[in-house]
Motif scaffolding. Structure first.
Motif, mmCIF file in Angstrom:
data_model
loop_
_atom_site.group_PDB
_atom_site.id
_atom_site.type_symbol
_atom_site.label_atom_id
_atom_site.label_comp_id
_atom_site.label_asym_id
_atom_site.label_seq_id
_atom_site.Cartn_x
_atom_site.Cartn_y
_atom_site.Cartn_z
ATOM 1 N N ALA A 52 7.943 -2.599 3.916
ATOM 2 C CA ALA A 52 9.341 -2.719 3.499
ATOM 3 C C ALA A 52 10.006 -1.367 3.681
ATOM 4 O O ALA A 52 9.344 -0.350 3.924
ATOM 5 C CB ALA A 52 9.422 -3.172 2.043
ATOM 6 N N GLU A 53 11.327 -1.343 3.544
ATOM 7 C CA GLU A 53 12.059 -0.078 3.704
ATOM 8 C C GLU A 53 11.681 0.926 2.622
ATOM 9 O O GLU A 53 11.661 2.134 2.852
ATOM 10 C CB GLU A 53 13.566 -0.343 3.671
ATOM 11 C CG GLU A 53 14.086 -1.077 4.900
ATOM 12 C CD GLU A 53 15.595 -1.245 4.874
ATOM 13 O OE1 GLU A 53 16.233 -0.663 3.963
ATOM 14 O OE2 GLU A 53 16.126 -1.933 5.755
ATOM 15 N N THR A 54 11.408 0.433 1.428
ATOM 16 C CA THR A 54 10.949 1.288 0.335
ATOM 17 C C THR A 54 9.679 0.672 -0.259
ATOM 18 O O THR A 54 9.518 -0.559 -0.240
ATOM 19 C CB THR A 54 12.014 1.420 -0.774
ATOM 20 O OG1 THR A 54 12.330 0.108 -1.276
ATOM 21 C CG2 THR A 54 13.270 2.083 -0.249
ATOM 22 N N PRO A 55 8.767 1.495 -0.793
ATOM 23 C CA PRO A 55 7.516 0.961 -1.351
ATOM 24 C C PRO A 55 7.728 -0.017 -2.497
ATOM 25 O O PRO A 55 6.955 -0.951 -2.679
ATOM 26 C CB PRO A 55 6.769 2.215 -1.824
ATOM 27 C CG PRO A 55 7.374 3.343 -1.065
ATOM 28 C CD PRO A 55 8.802 2.972 -0.841
ATOM 29 N N VAL A 56 8.803 0.229 -3.284
ATOM 30 C CA VAL A 56 9.114 -0.661 -4.416
ATOM 31 C C VAL A 56 10.606 -0.979 -4.377
ATOM 32 O O VAL A 56 11.444 -0.079 -4.363
ATOM 33 C CB VAL A 56 8.771 -0.001 -5.768
ATOM 34 C CG1 VAL A 56 9.060 -0.968 -6.915
ATOM 35 C CG2 VAL A 56 7.320 0.456 -5.804
ATOM 36 N N ASP A 97 1.866 -3.463 0.155
ATOM 37 C CA ASP A 97 0.420 -3.465 0.000
ATOM 38 C C ASP A 97 -0.103 -2.047 -0.241
ATOM 39 O O ASP A 97 -0.968 -1.817 -1.082
ATOM 40 C CB ASP A 97 -0.199 -4.066 1.276
ATOM 41 C CG ASP A 97 -1.710 -4.109 1.225
ATOM 42 O OD1 ASP A 97 -2.255 -4.450 0.173
ATOM 43 O OD2 ASP A 97 -2.344 -3.793 2.256
ATOM 44 N N GLN A 98 0.445 -1.077 0.485
ATOM 45 C CA GLN A 98 0.011 0.313 0.339
ATOM 46 C C GLN A 98 0.316 0.845 -1.065
ATOM 47 O O GLN A 98 -0.520 1.514 -1.674
ATOM 48 C CB GLN A 98 0.698 1.195 1.391
ATOM 49 C CG GLN A 98 0.258 2.648 1.350
ATOM 50 C CD GLN A 98 0.928 3.485 2.442
ATOM 51 O OE1 GLN A 98 1.649 2.976 3.282
ATOM 52 N NE2 GLN A 98 0.692 4.787 2.419
ATOM 53 N N GLN A 99 1.502 0.544 -1.587
ATOM 54 C CA GLN A 99 1.864 0.998 -2.927
ATOM 55 C C GLN A 99 0.983 0.348 -3.985
ATOM 56 O O GLN A 99 0.540 1.006 -4.936
ATOM 57 C CB GLN A 99 3.337 0.677 -3.216
ATOM 58 C CG GLN A 99 3.810 1.092 -4.600
ATOM 59 C CD GLN A 99 3.774 2.589 -4.802
ATOM 60 O OE1 GLN A 99 4.578 3.320 -4.240
ATOM 61 N NE2 GLN A 99 2.816 3.063 -5.585
ATOM 62 N N LEU A 100 0.715 -0.933 -3.813
ATOM 63 C CA LEU A 100 -0.152 -1.635 -4.764
ATOM 64 C C LEU A 100 -1.534 -0.987 -4.804
ATOM 65 O O LEU A 100 -2.078 -0.731 -5.887
ATOM 66 C CB LEU A 100 -0.274 -3.108 -4.369
ATOM 67 C CG LEU A 100 -1.232 -3.941 -5.226
ATOM 68 C CD1 LEU A 100 -0.714 -4.065 -6.654
ATOM 69 C CD2 LEU A 100 -1.456 -5.317 -4.617
ATOM 70 N N ASN A 101 -2.096 -0.701 -3.636
ATOM 71 C CA ASN A 101 -3.425 -0.083 -3.588
ATOM 72 C C ASN A 101 -3.421 1.290 -4.244
ATOM 73 O O ASN A 101 -4.398 1.673 -4.908
ATOM 74 C CB ASN A 101 -3.895 0.026 -2.130
ATOM 75 C CG ASN A 101 -4.268 -1.326 -1.546
ATOM 76 O OD1 ASN A 101 -4.722 -2.209 -2.267
ATOM 77 N ND2 ASN A 101 -4.063 -1.493 -0.261
ATOM 78 N N GLU A 102 -2.331 2.028 -4.085
ATOM 79 C CA GLU A 102 -2.228 3.345 -4.720
ATOM 80 C C GLU A 102 -2.209 3.206 -6.238
ATOM 81 O O GLU A 102 -2.884 3.945 -6.952
ATOM 82 C CB GLU A 102 -0.975 4.068 -4.231
ATOM 83 C CG GLU A 102 -0.815 5.463 -4.825
ATOM 84 C CD GLU A 102 0.449 6.162 -4.349
ATOM 85 O OE1 GLU A 102 1.194 6.693 -5.207
ATOM 86 O OE2 GLU A 102 0.713 6.160 -3.128
#
Length: 291
Positions: free
Chosen positions: A48-52, A71-76
């Protein structure tokens, strides 16, 4: 309110980059994991354009929030534990859409908590624990008791999280409820700090003495990850350690952790000549293997 929100999440579910959709409802008289909102829509996407991305809705006297998370933000979040509500959302949310069992697989992994993930998270918590503990000690020795108290409370929180992870569980919002069952000695120490009628300096003095033993008992599991990294070569510069991809997540607390481990005889300092007379490069190596 689910009927009102259905068109919103159905539209998102039809998009190719949507991995899954969860609905979380507010539970009465429970911990406010929904931030006082009646309903949370959690939409997980590949990019997405922004992680959240967040939107708020209202309908009559109800409130809802939509969170679109990569997905990347969730994993972080899951790795660092920096968004504790996400665990509750994944555990207790109602799955409305699940592409290729993406959410199901995440929940399975959370329940199984693979050893590598535990080892890294324990390293992260132990590094933060040592930073807070050592800083608190310095404040205490300089008679800054309120600052010392603040750091000690945080150090105990990291100690509690470490104990929970060590037993194969993810620290949740109610971490003290978890650790009460897992390691009541840590809970007792925390309660004595905050509830004792002793003067603050006496409470802190006793706590530093008691904490030393508990921290030592968690050291082996807490530094397992770092020891594995350092075993990869004979000696390291500080820059090499900090920039190692395995250590980046807790590199901000690494210098203090290294000094603590040097004091405990786990790490040894190696001196290398420089062009300046009497000035040496400082390198680090494992002094001994942990049994």
């Amino acid at each position: 309110m689910e009927d009102i929100l259905r068109p919103i999440y159905q539209e998102r579910a039809s998009q190719a980059n949507t991995l899954g959709v969860l609905m979380i409802k507010k539970r009465q008289r429970d911990i406010p994991v929904t931030d006082t909102f009646d309903t949370i829509l959690l939409i997980l996407v590949t990019e997405a354009e922004t992680p959240v991305f967040i939107k708020h809705y209202t309908y009559h006297d109800k409130k809802a929030a939509l969170y679109m998370v990569t997905d990347q933000q969730l994993n972080e979040w899951l790795l660092l534990g920096s968004n504790k509500k996400i665990f509750d959302w994944l555990y207790n949310g109602k799955i409305l859409f699940d592409r290729n069992e993406y959410i199901h697989n995440i929940k399975t992994e959370l329940m199984e908590f693979p050893f590598y993930g535990r080892k890294l998270k324990m390293g992260l918590e132990f590094a933060k624990l040592i930073r807070r503990y050592m800083d608190g000690k310095v404040f205490f020795e300089n008679d800054h008791y309120l600052d010392a108290y603040n750091h000690v409370v945080h150090s105990l929180h990291h100690l509690a999280r470490l104990a929970v992870i060590e037993q194969g569980f993810h620290p949740e919002v109610t971490v003290w409820q978890q650790v009460k069952q897992i390691d009541p000695e840590i809970t007792k120490l925390y309660e004595e700090l905050v509830n004792s009628q002793e003067p603050l300096d006496k409470r802190l003095e006793l706590l530093f003495l008691a904490s030393e033993f508990l921290i030592h008992s968690k050291m082996k599991s807490g530094i397992h990850h770092l020891v594995d990294v350092l075993a990869e070569q004979d000696f390291w510069s500080i820059n090499e350690i900090i920039n190692h991809e395995e250590v980046l997540l807790y590199s901000v607390d690494l210098t203090m952790l290294l000094e603590y481990l040097i004091d405990k005889g786990i790490i040894e300092v190696v001196m290398k000549d420089t062009k300046g007379q009497g000035v040496f490069h400082r390198y680090y190596k494992l002094a001994k293997k942990l049994s």
